[in-house]
Design an enzyme around this catalytic site. Sequence first.
Site, PDB file in Angstrom:
ATOM      1  N   HIS A   1      -0.298  -6.748  -6.828  1.00 47.08           N
ATOM      2  CA  HIS A   1      -0.656  -6.374  -5.245  1.00 47.08           C
ATOM      3  C   HIS A   1      -1.769  -6.827  -4.948  1.00 47.08           C
ATOM      4  O   HIS A   1      -1.757  -6.923  -3.501  1.00 47.08           O
ATOM      5  CB  HIS A   1      -0.721  -4.795  -5.294  1.00 47.08           C
ATOM      6  CG  HIS A   1       0.578  -4.344  -5.375  1.00 47.08           C
ATOM      7  ND1 HIS A   1       1.888  -4.449  -4.847  1.00 47.08           N
ATOM      8  CD2 HIS A   1       1.078  -3.244  -6.296  1.00 47.08           C
ATOM      9  CE1 HIS A   1       2.816  -3.680  -5.184  1.00 47.08           C
ATOM     10  NE2 HIS A   1       2.369  -3.078  -6.228  1.00 47.08           N
TER      11      HIS A   1
ATOM     12  N   ARG B   1      -3.226  -7.263 -14.423  1.00 54.51           N
ATOM     13  CA  ARG B   1      -1.947  -6.503 -14.341  1.00 54.51           C
ATOM     14  C   ARG B   1      -1.155  -7.712 -13.754  1.00 54.51           C
ATOM     15  O   ARG B   1      -1.099  -8.326 -12.748  1.00 54.51           O
ATOM     16  CB  ARG B   1      -2.433  -5.541 -13.177  1.00 54.51           C
ATOM     17  CG  ARG B   1      -0.803  -4.405 -13.050  1.00 54.51           C
ATOM     18  CD  ARG B   1      -0.134  -4.616 -12.094  1.00 54.51           C
ATOM     19  NE  ARG B   1      -0.567  -4.454 -10.566  1.00 54.51           N
ATOM     20  CZ  ARG B   1      -0.373  -3.244 -10.157  1.00 54.51           C
ATOM     21  NH1 ARG B   1       0.345  -2.232 -10.635  1.00 54.51           N
ATOM     22  NH2 ARG B   1      -1.073  -2.955  -8.946  1.00 54.51           N
TER      23      ARG B   1
ATOM     24  N   GLU C   1       6.036   4.025 -14.301  1.00 59.06           N
ATOM     25  CA  GLU C   1       5.844   4.594 -12.802  1.00 59.06           C
ATOM     26  C   GLU C   1       7.099   4.942 -12.111  1.00 59.06           C
ATOM     27  O   GLU C   1       7.001   4.448 -10.977  1.00 59.06           O
ATOM     28  CB  GLU C   1       4.897   3.370 -12.297  1.00 59.06           C
ATOM     29  CG  GLU C   1       5.295   1.938 -12.387  1.00 59.06           C
ATOM     30  CD  GLU C   1       4.448   1.032 -11.689  1.00 59.06           C
ATOM     31  OE1 GLU C   1       3.554   1.340 -10.956  1.00 59.06           O
ATOM     32  OE2 GLU C   1       4.648  -0.288 -11.794  1.00 59.06           O
TER      33      GLU C   1
ATOM     34  N   ASP D   1       3.335   4.818  -7.370  1.00 53.28           N
ATOM     35  CA  ASP D   1       4.739   4.453  -7.543  1.00 53.28           C
ATOM     36  C   ASP D   1       5.547   5.561  -8.191  1.00 53.28           C
ATOM     37  O   ASP D   1       6.671   6.094  -7.841  1.00 53.28           O
ATOM     38  CB  ASP D   1       5.018   3.262  -8.243  1.00 53.28           C
ATOM     39  CG  ASP D   1       4.998   2.064  -7.607  1.00 53.28           C
ATOM     40  OD1 ASP D   1       5.659   2.163  -6.653  1.00 53.28           O
ATOM     41  OD2 ASP D   1       4.401   1.039  -7.905  1.00 53.28           O
TER      42      ASP D   1
HETATM   43  C1  3PY Z   1       0.667   2.514  -8.886  1.00 50.86           C
HETATM   44  O1  3PY Z   1      -0.096   3.486  -8.607  1.00 50.86           O
HETATM   45  O2  3PY Z   1       1.900   2.532  -8.715  1.00 50.86           O
HETATM   46  C2  3PY Z   1       0.005   1.453  -9.227  1.00 50.86           C
HETATM   47  O3  3PY Z   1       0.901   0.482  -9.820  1.00 50.86           O
HETATM   48  C3  3PY Z   1      -1.380   1.175  -9.511  1.00 50.86           C
HETATM   49  O4  3PY Z   1      -1.801   0.015  -8.502  1.00 50.86           O
HETATM   50 MG    MG Z   2       2.909   0.434  -9.080  1.00 51.48          MG
END
Ligand code: 3PY
Ligand code: MG
Length: 257
Positions: free
Chosen positions: A48, A73, A152, A178
């Site tokens: 992101h 990441r 997530e 997420d």
């Molecule tokens: C989330 O919280 O979904 C993440 O990927 C953190 O950036």
């Molecule tokens: Mg995420």
Amino acid sequence: MSAAHFDLRTRLASGEPFLFSWMSIPSASLAAQVARLPLDGVCLDMQHGMIGFSDAGPMLAAINAAGKPAMVRALWNDAATAGQALDAGACCVISPMVNTRAQAEALVRSAKYPPMGSRSWGGYTALQASGLPPADYLKQSNQMTMVFAMVETVEALSNLDEIAATPGLDGLFVGPSDLSITLSKGAGIDKLGKDTLAAMAKVSEACKTNGLVAGAFGGSSDVIKAYIKLGYTFIAAAVDVDLLQSGAAALRKSLEV
Ligand code: 3PY
Ligand code: MG
């Protein structure tokens, strides 16, 4: 293990919270500064953030030169990205959206040399920075580097035990935004919501059972404290743009009369 390489595995084995910064701005100069903040390491967000691979190389070098662990990441859980980040000098890769055991196995394959995986040879930068002869780097690299699968989604939760038991995986990393979005079927983001925390307690428990490090994206002190209470030790503490914003806001406030 060479002196040039930060031993993240041993540091995390201490069980002490490891709180790191999270970078979204593509700049090696800024990475050198961020690495010197009073936090424990730096993660480049290639999913992101605005960081592409040609930005990440010099940023990882700047972080390593400051003696801090450099992490990435990845953009996605694809076969190439983990190996590429490790080749460029990251000691840890966090891979987004790992929802099934097969996806977790694919992640390990891309990040670990045989016999654990099938990472392709060619880590020019990482090899040089390690200070090791190639044969020793090959033997030690699986130990020197770590790979985290991001949990997530509701789908990942439903496959949690199989994902957590994946051989070669070093940790799970919860993306609470997420996760809360999928738990609420898109209704909202709630990093401290009841359902989010209950799911995160299960992830932390699965980590304990399988000898994995429990990681999560925090982002603010109330969230970080709550996650530490749940057993999380590997926590993204703050994003570069948020640190700039909060620093400026605090300065502005302190000047109000
Ligand atoms: C989330 O919280 O979904 C993440 O990927 C953190 O950036
Ligand atoms: Mg995420």
